[in-house]
Design a protein around this motif. Sequence first.
Motif, PDB file in Angstrom:
ATOM      1  N   THR A 220      63.562 -38.258  25.546  1.00  0.00           N
ATOM      2  CA  THR A 220      63.378 -37.237  24.511  1.00  0.00           C
ATOM      3  C   THR A 220      63.009 -35.900  25.145  1.00  0.00           C
ATOM      4  OG1 THR A 220      62.724 -38.897  22.892  1.00  0.00           O
ATOM      5  CG2 THR A 220      62.063 -36.624  22.445  1.00  0.00           C
ATOM      6  N   ASP A 221      62.030 -35.927  26.059  1.00  0.00           N
ATOM      7  CA  ASP A 221      61.614 -34.693  26.741  1.00  0.00           C
ATOM      8  C   ASP A 221      62.736 -34.109  27.595  1.00  0.00           C
ATOM      9  OD1 ASP A 221      59.142 -35.040  25.576  1.00  0.00           O
ATOM     10  OD2 ASP A 221      58.154 -35.747  27.410  1.00  0.00           O
ATOM     11  N   TRP A 222      63.596 -34.973  28.099  1.00  0.00           N
ATOM     12  CA  TRP A 222      64.705 -34.570  28.957  1.00  0.00           C
ATOM     13  C   TRP A 222      65.870 -34.019  28.134  1.00  0.00           C
ATOM     14  CZ3 TRP A 222      67.272 -38.606  32.739  1.00  0.00           C
ATOM     15  CH2 TRP A 222      67.996 -37.940  33.727  1.00  0.00           C
ATOM     16  N   GLY A 223      65.798 -34.174  26.811  1.00  0.00           N
ATOM     17  CA  GLY A 223      66.872 -33.691  25.947  1.00  0.00           C
ATOM     18  C   GLY A 223      68.040 -34.657  25.872  1.00  0.00           C
TER      19      GLY A 223
ATOM     20  N   PRO B 296      68.681 -37.493  23.500  1.00  0.00           N
ATOM     21  CA  PRO B 296      68.302 -38.312  22.340  1.00  0.00           C
ATOM     22  C   PRO B 296      69.091 -39.614  22.216  1.00  0.00           C
ATOM     23  CG  PRO B 296      69.525 -36.373  21.645  1.00  0.00           C
ATOM     24  CD  PRO B 296      69.261 -36.211  23.108  1.00  0.00           C
ATOM     25  N   ASP B 297      70.348 -39.633  22.663  1.00  0.00           N
ATOM     26  CA  ASP B 297      71.138 -40.862  22.558  1.00  0.00           C
ATOM     27  C   ASP B 297      70.556 -41.969  23.431  1.00  0.00           C
ATOM     28  OD1 ASP B 297      72.813 -39.574  20.801  1.00  0.00           O
ATOM     29  OD2 ASP B 297      74.343 -39.113  22.317  1.00  0.00           O
ATOM     30  N   GLN B 298      70.155 -41.611  24.665  1.00  0.00           N
ATOM     31  CA  GLN B 298      69.535 -42.598  25.550  1.00  0.00           C
ATOM     32  C   GLN B 298      68.184 -43.049  25.000  1.00  0.00           C
ATOM     33  OE1 GLN B 298      71.139 -39.912  26.587  1.00  0.00           O
ATOM     34  NE2 GLN B 298      72.227 -40.283  28.481  1.00  0.00           N
ATOM     35  N   ALA B 299      67.442 -42.112  24.379  1.00  0.00           N
ATOM     36  CA  ALA B 299      66.143 -42.465  23.788  1.00  0.00           C
ATOM     37  C   ALA B 299      66.321 -43.519  22.702  1.00  0.00           C
ATOM     38  CB  ALA B 299      65.468 -41.218  23.225  1.00  0.00           C
ATOM     39  N   THR B 300      67.366 -43.383  21.910  1.00  0.00           N
ATOM     40  CA  THR B 300      67.634 -44.335  20.833  1.00  0.00           C
ATOM     41  C   THR B 300      67.995 -45.705  21.402  1.00  0.00           C
ATOM     42  OG1 THR B 300      68.396 -42.535  19.429  1.00  0.00           O
ATOM     43  CG2 THR B 300      69.046 -44.765  18.778  1.00  0.00           C
TER      44      THR B 300
ATOM     45  N   ALA C 202      55.039 -36.671  34.188  1.00  0.00           N
ATOM     46  CA  ALA C 202      54.097 -35.548  34.108  1.00  0.00           C
ATOM     47  C   ALA C 202      54.558 -34.376  34.967  1.00  0.00           C
ATOM     48  CB  ALA C 202      52.701 -35.995  34.522  1.00  0.00           C
ATOM     49  N   ASN C 203      55.244 -34.673  36.063  1.00  0.00           N
ATOM     50  CA  ASN C 203      55.803 -33.635  36.939  1.00  0.00           C
ATOM     51  C   ASN C 203      57.157 -33.127  36.435  1.00  0.00           C
ATOM     52  OD1 ASN C 203      53.977 -33.071  39.031  1.00  0.00           O
ATOM     53  ND2 ASN C 203      54.534 -34.938  40.124  1.00  0.00           N
ATOM     54  N   GLU C 204      57.570 -33.611  35.273  1.00  0.00           N
ATOM     55  CA  GLU C 204      58.854 -33.262  34.667  1.00  0.00           C
ATOM     56  C   GLU C 204      60.041 -33.662  35.542  1.00  0.00           C
ATOM     57  OE1 GLU C 204      58.733 -29.191  33.324  1.00  0.00           O
ATOM     58  OE2 GLU C 204      57.043 -29.586  31.993  1.00  0.00           O
TER      59      GLU C 204
ATOM     60  N   TYR D 209      56.487 -49.756  28.682  1.00  0.00           N
ATOM     61  CA  TYR D 209      57.519 -49.192  29.560  1.00  0.00           C
ATOM     62  C   TYR D 209      58.609 -48.526  28.728  1.00  0.00           C
ATOM     63  CZ  TYR D 209      55.535 -52.883  32.640  1.00  0.00           C
ATOM     64  OH  TYR D 209      54.713 -53.722  33.338  1.00  0.00           O
ATOM     65  N   ALA D 210      59.040 -49.230  27.682  1.00  0.00           N
ATOM     66  CA  ALA D 210      60.113 -48.719  26.824  1.00  0.00           C
ATOM     67  C   ALA D 210      59.675 -47.462  26.075  1.00  0.00           C
ATOM     68  CB  ALA D 210      60.562 -49.799  25.839  1.00  0.00           C
ATOM     69  N   THR D 211      58.440 -47.437  25.618  1.00  0.00           N
ATOM     70  CA  THR D 211      57.928 -46.257  24.904  1.00  0.00           C
ATOM     71  C   THR D 211      57.925 -45.041  25.815  1.00  0.00           C
ATOM     72  OG1 THR D 211      56.581 -47.623  23.441  1.00  0.00           O
ATOM     73  CG2 THR D 211      55.947 -45.308  23.661  1.00  0.00           C
TER      74      THR D 211
END
Length: 187
Positions: free
Chosen positions: A171-174, A176-180, A135-137, A162-164
């Motif tokens: 995703t918010d951090w930009g 996408p590869d780590q998100a996948t 939330a604090n980015e 936790y995983a979600t």
Amino acid sequence: SKDFVCTKLDAELVKAAAMRYEPEGFPTIVFGAASGDEIVRISGYRTADEIHKVMKTVHEVGPTIMAQMAVVEKNRKDFAANLELGRIFLELGVADRSESYYKKALKNSSRGTEAADGEPCEAQAMFGLAKAKAANEDYRGASKMLTKLLGKHASSPHCADYATLLESVYTDWGKPDQATEVKTACK
């Protein structure tokens, strides 16, 4: 606002109020108890909808906040009170204060009890702290906390939560590869 006593003070003119509440920026809105003790502070511009949400929540949980703060004032190491304050402040959108209470809960997680579903105290505090960091980015801090949480509690019934959150942080951090990659984190 009919259930609140609203007062507008110019911190440059009313020095006593400025000394007591120490505004960090303008505008600063302080929600306090009848005693004048601060419950929640909002610094900087907020939309009417954001302020309404905080007012509604403060009205509903103000007594709980004051009760939990009294417990923490008596015993700063009280796990449950720190955890609950972290949750409430996160819900209020005051993530920096939430983070502070979650850190205290994590530090004292060995003093707490497990949740009804068996989730360890440490995991509860770590997950809350990760949510506050997100939330604090503070995506780096949130991802580190969640990665550690997944490593220690991969078989937890809350692993998917936790995983979600970790996927959302990446995703918010930009990233996408780590998100996948996160989708395979739980056993």
